[in-house]
Motif scaffolding. Structure first.
Motif, PDB file in Angstrom:
ATOM      1  N   ASN A 176       0.808  -1.227   0.000  1.00 59.17           N
ATOM      2  CA  ASN A 176       0.000   0.000   0.000  1.00 59.17           C
ATOM      3  C   ASN A 176       0.840   1.275   0.000  1.00 59.17           C
ATOM      4  O   ASN A 176       0.321   2.375   0.092  1.00 59.17           O
ATOM      5  N   ASP A 177       2.129   1.140  -0.145  1.00 57.24           N
ATOM      6  CA  ASP A 177       3.019   2.301  -0.103  1.00 57.24           C
ATOM      7  C   ASP A 177       3.154   2.924  -1.499  1.00 57.24           C
ATOM      8  O   ASP A 177       4.132   2.709  -2.207  1.00 57.24           O
ATOM      9  N   HIS A 178       2.151   3.712  -1.883  1.00 55.42           N
ATOM     10  CA  HIS A 178       2.111   4.221  -3.258  1.00 55.42           C
ATOM     11  C   HIS A 178       3.135   5.317  -3.552  1.00 55.42           C
ATOM     12  O   HIS A 178       3.249   5.777  -4.677  1.00 55.42           O
ATOM     13  N   GLN A 179       3.879   5.720  -2.538  1.00 49.03           N
ATOM     14  CA  GLN A 179       4.934   6.712  -2.760  1.00 49.03           C
ATOM     15  C   GLN A 179       6.049   6.188  -3.663  1.00 49.03           C
ATOM     16  O   GLN A 179       6.808   6.964  -4.216  1.00 49.03           O
ATOM     17  N   VAL A 180       6.127   4.864  -3.753  1.00 50.61           N
ATOM     18  CA  VAL A 180       7.207   4.286  -4.560  1.00 50.61           C
ATOM     19  C   VAL A 180       6.705   3.856  -5.935  1.00 50.61           C
ATOM     20  O   VAL A 180       7.275   2.980  -6.575  1.00 50.61           O
ATOM     21  N   ASP A 181       5.602   4.461  -6.396  1.00 46.76           N
ATOM     22  CA  ASP A 181       5.102   4.222  -7.748  1.00 46.76           C
ATOM     23  C   ASP A 181       5.683   5.263  -8.691  1.00 46.76           C
ATOM     24  O   ASP A 181       5.847   6.429  -8.328  1.00 46.76           O
ATOM     25  N   MET A 182       5.956   4.844  -9.894  1.00 44.64           N
ATOM     26  CA  MET A 182       6.412   5.787 -10.920  1.00 44.64           C
ATOM     27  C   MET A 182       5.200   6.599 -11.387  1.00 44.64           C
ATOM     28  O   MET A 182       4.087   6.065 -11.457  1.00 44.64           O
ATOM     29  N   ASN A 183       5.408   7.885 -11.696  1.00 44.17           N
ATOM     30  CA  ASN A 183       4.282   8.628 -12.264  1.00 44.17           C
ATOM     31  C   ASN A 183       4.424   8.713 -13.779  1.00 44.17           C
ATOM     32  O   ASN A 183       5.465   8.377 -14.343  1.00 44.17           O
ATOM     33  N   LYS A 184       3.338   9.159 -14.433  1.00 48.57           N
ATOM     34  CA  LYS A 184       3.303   9.113 -15.902  1.00 48.57           C
ATOM     35  C   LYS A 184       4.352  10.003 -16.545  1.00 48.57           C
ATOM     36  O   LYS A 184       4.916   9.659 -17.590  1.00 48.57           O
TER      37      LYS A 184
END
Lengths: 371, 482
Positions: free
Chosen positions: B115-123
């Motif tokens: 659930n740690d969405h801070q480590v998702d790449m953005n578009k």
């Protein structure tokens, strides 16, 4: 080249023509009429050939032709004032070749067709010859002598084949030396033939050995030629004639080829034809093919494992170990391909390369019928 | 004056066993010679008609005739061996997210929770990443999705694939995709998507059920292996029998169990395995005392494993040990291999690059693993801030490449295995504090030398069966019997 014996009359200049057995054919002036019995019609044809003996005919004719049945519709022959017929092209054969020159810059100790030192220009003749070939011809070998010695005319010949026989593949048998000239190699590429391969003999991985065998200091030129042909994306084959002076290092040669010329698309190990200089130098060259099987096997399996396309030419299946037989090809031109009496009941006769006609006297001691 | 009959060309050597030396040259030709022959050879006393002389000459280690054309041949072979340099960077690894549903005991990338969405790449970062990738001059582009587990952010995987395909409509390069995933979260819909976009799957399998579950447990379930096996079957059904390849990692629990691990790979229908030791990065570094092991233990296991794999092949099953296959290709063929860790100069940056979720660009996967513990030495830049030129023609990459040619690295330069080996500046830096490294205590060096030595022992046996097996691995074909 097959020669048929016969008696020639009324022939003043060399006649080159296509054989026909048909009495009526369009464009008679390209044809030589072949007639088993006494020929009634001869008019319009270049010449007539027959098995029967001479009648009163004033046009060019060859009578009493022996082995008349050797000829087929569409074959191409020459006739001149010497008695007999030379068959230059056999429609049914897969081994047709054109000899561009009898000159050569090598003097190989086992050369089956020793070169001459002077000759008349043959290119014009060859171009005419090619035009007479059947359009469905699968492949033509360009040979010599050394075909590159005619210089740029080689490319004239290739372009002519391309035009006249657009579906025919070409194999050029060359020692590769001339291709050390990069511009010359480039010119071959510029012919942009769809299926052309240059087959180059390489007899040793050691320069001095190769040079001694070919009678010239050209090892590194040949190598430069191989590189240049590869640079211009040409299909290259390597040919190795096996005899007493080459058999020992066949495995090392196989490795040398893979390490240095992994781009070649075919490697052929060839049993020696014992005619020409090979016959003359037989003492220094002959080894029973059976006796080099272990070196040959090592070399062939090395190349096969490397993933290279490898063949054995001119070898009799019974002389080869069973596991090598799958690599053997029927490579001997039909006109000089023979079998011995021992071969009569052999079950492999139909798939065996057989012998060069010159091997009647000299051949392996291990010929026996396979079951 | 000395009577010199031949000229010796550059070579390297080492005593191989009691009565033989191993000789190699710059282009990877090698030869074993007897001690007395070796002594004669270097003292210019060898008979130039002897077999050993001719063998050395055939491999361009000596010449008694011309020199210049021999050097030309060596140069041609050298170009072939280094042909990998021609294309520049072709492997581009992207981390769409660091989130993962596994909790592998040795996680080298320090994964984050689901659930740690801070480590998702953005578009925006994704677009810029693809833009940078396509500035590589290489005609081949392979985009490899790493993680975390990229399947946890599949939308981003899709976004990048489509962005790259769009870009490639104009660039017309050979474009390939690989997704590195534990496959447990893949659904038939995802798999069909991957198939449609010709994205191959690379997964991890550590061995039989209990070992796999011990090394690579999923979070919140004890059925990791069962889910893996079920999904493997589902994927193969949809994408084909050979659509999934697998990698193994050796933890302390794997030692002594290589046969079982290999059997498991065979049972599950894989045709190869890559027997990998633990890379000391991330959690593997943090928890070294719990899961690591002495290198010698790995090497002993590797050797047994390799022997066992050869036995399997002897019995008629085509099964490859990947690392051996790579080294064999380097030893036995005139060709180059693409594997980043075995290049000279090192493949970091110039063969591969790693694009992290936040846009940071590193010279390799291991370099970003280091970054996870706050060591950013190998960061070339960021796709949102730097240009392609800044990063791929920057000072950092110049320096790293300059210091990673085994031809001139201390100890490597004289090493008999040099032509087969490669430099690993990232590992050197992380383990020994300098990109050049210090060979006498360098574990990568010891590992590679051990394995190459063992392979050469096997090659030297000249056992037709082993030869055929090795070549079947190199040429990826069935065994040629003889």
């Amino acid at each position: 080249m097959k020669r048929l014996k016969g008696d020639n009359y009324n022939i003043h200049n060399e006649i080159l023509g296509r054989i026909t057995f048909r009495k009526h054919i369009v464009g008679k002036s390209k044809y030589i009429y072949a007639c088993k019995g006494f020929p009634n019609i001869t008019a319009g044809y270049l010449a007539t050939i027959t098995e029967s003996s001479l009648a009163q005919i004033s046009s060019p004719i060859v009578c009493n032709v022996e082995e008349f049945s050797y000829l087929n519709e569409g074959d191409v022959v020459t006739i001149n004032s010497d008695n007999g017929i030379s068959v230059l092209y056999e429609k049914k054969s897969n081994h047709n070749s054109i000899m561009l020159t009898e000159l050569c810059n090598h003097r190989c100790i086992m050369c089956p067709q020793p070169p001459i030192s002077k000759e008349n220009e043959r290119t014009e003749f060859n171009l005419k010859l090619i035009s007479l070939f059947d359009k469905k011809t699968k492949s033509i070998a360009i040979t010599g002598g050394e075909p590159t010695l005619i210089g740029d005319k080689l490319f004239t010949v290739i372009r002519h084949i391309k035009k006249e026989l657009p579906n025919t593949s070409i194999s050029i048998l060359s020692n590769g030396v001339k291709f050390a000239d990069r511009d010359y190699a480039k010119k071959l590429e510029l012919c942009s033939h769809f299926d052309l391969q240059v087959d180059i003999p390489l007899f040793s991985d050691i320069d001095s050995e190769h040079n001694r065998i070919v009678g010239a200091k050209t090892f590194f030129k040949t190598i430069e030629g191989l590189y240049n042909l590869a640079l211009f994306n040409q299909n290259i084959g390597i040919r190795i004639v096996i005899h007493k002076q080459t058999y020992k290092r066949l495995p090392q040669l196989a490795e040398f080829i893979y390490r240095n010329f992994p781009f070649v698309c075919h490697v052929a190990f060839m049993q020696m034809e014992t005619t020409g200089l090979a016959a003359k130098n037989i003492e220094e060259l002959w080894i029973d093919p059976y006796d080099y099987n272990s070196e040959l096997k090592d070399a062939v399996f090395k190349l096969a494992r490397y993933g290279m396309n490898v063949s054995i030419f001119n070898a009799q299946l019974c002389v080869l170990p069973v596991e090598l037989r799958q690599y053997a090809k029927q490579s001997i031109s039909d006109w000089k391909d023979i079998f011995l009496d021992e071969c009569n009941d052999c079950s492999s006769k139909l798939v065996c390369a057989g012998f060069f006609s010159s091997s009647k006297e000299i051949h392996s001691n291990h010929i026996k019928k396979t079951t | 004056m000395e009577n010199k009959t031949y000229t010796i060309l550059p070579f390297r050597f080492e005593r191989f066993n009691e009565d033989e030396y191993l000789i190699t040259n710059e282009v990877g030709e090698f030869l074993f010679v007897k001690t007395n022959e070796f002594n004669c050879f270097v003292n210019n006393e060898l008979d130039t008609q002897s077999d050993v002389f001719l063998d050395l000459k055939s491999k361009q280690i000596v010449t008694d005739t011309e020199i210049e054309p021999v050097i030309k041949m060596l140069a041609t072979k050298y170009r072939t061996k280094k042909s990998i340099l021609r294309d520049f960077t072709s492997l581009h690894m992207i981390v769409p997210t660091l989130r993962c549903n596994s909790s592998c005991i040795y996680c080298q990338v320090s994964r984050k929770d689901l659930n740690d969405h801070q480590v998702d790449m953005n578009k925006k970062t994704a677009r810029n990443t693809v833009k940078i990738i396509f500035q590589s001059p290489s005609p081949y582009i392979k985009i490899e999705f790493q993680g975390g587990d990229p399947s946890t952010f599949f939308e981003m995987v899709q976004y990048i694939i489509e962005e790259a395909e769009w870009k490639n409509l104009f660039e017309k390069k050979v474009l390939e995709f690989v997704i590195c995933t534990n496959i447990t979260l893949l659904t038939p819909t995802m798999v069909k998507y991957l198939k449609k976009h010709k994205c191959v799957i690379s997964t991890s399998l550590d061995g039989p059920k209990d070992l796999h579950n011990k090394n690579r447990p999923l979070q919140n379930t004890e059925f990791t292996f069962d889910i893996f096996e079920e999904n493997l079957e589902m994927i193969r059904g949809l994408m084909g029998k050979d659509s999934v390849s697998a990698l193994m990692t050796t933890s302390v629990y794997s030692l002594g169990r290589f046969k079982e691990i290999i059997d498991e790979y065979v049972r599950l229908g894989f045709h190869d395995i890559f027997l990998r030791s633990l890379n000391p990065y991330g959690f593997a570094k943090r928890d070294e005392n719990k899961i690591a092991y002495p290198l010698d233990d790995f090497l002993k296991n590797y050797k047994e494993g390799l022997d066992y794999i050869i036995e399997i092949n002897r019995k008629g099953t085509y099964f490859v040990e990947g690392y051996a296959a790579l080294l064999l290709k380097r030893i036995l063929t005139p060709f180059a291999t693409g594997f980043v860790d075995l290049q000279s100069p090192s493949g970091v940056g110039i063969s591969c690059a790693m694009y992290d979720y936040n846009g940071n660009v590193y010279v390799s996967d291991e370099a970003r693993m280091m970054a996870r513990v706050n060591n950013h030495y190998f960061k070339m830049g960021n796709v949102n801030e730097n240009s392609y030129q800044d990063m791929f023609n920057g000072e950092l990459l110049h320096k790293v490449i300059e210091s990673s040619c085994t031809e001139c690295l201390p100890a490597c330069a004289e090493c008999v295995y040099q032509p087969f080996c490669g430099a690993d500046p990232v590992r050197n830096y992380s383990e020994q504090g300098s990109i050049v490294g210090y060979r006498p205590t360098n574990e990568t060096c010891r590992k590679n030398k051990f394995i190459m030595n063992y392979l050469l022992v096997l090659i030297k046996k000249n056992d037709p069966e082993i030869n055929s097996i090795f070549w079947s691995w190199i040429t990826k074909r069935t065994v040629i019997e003889n």
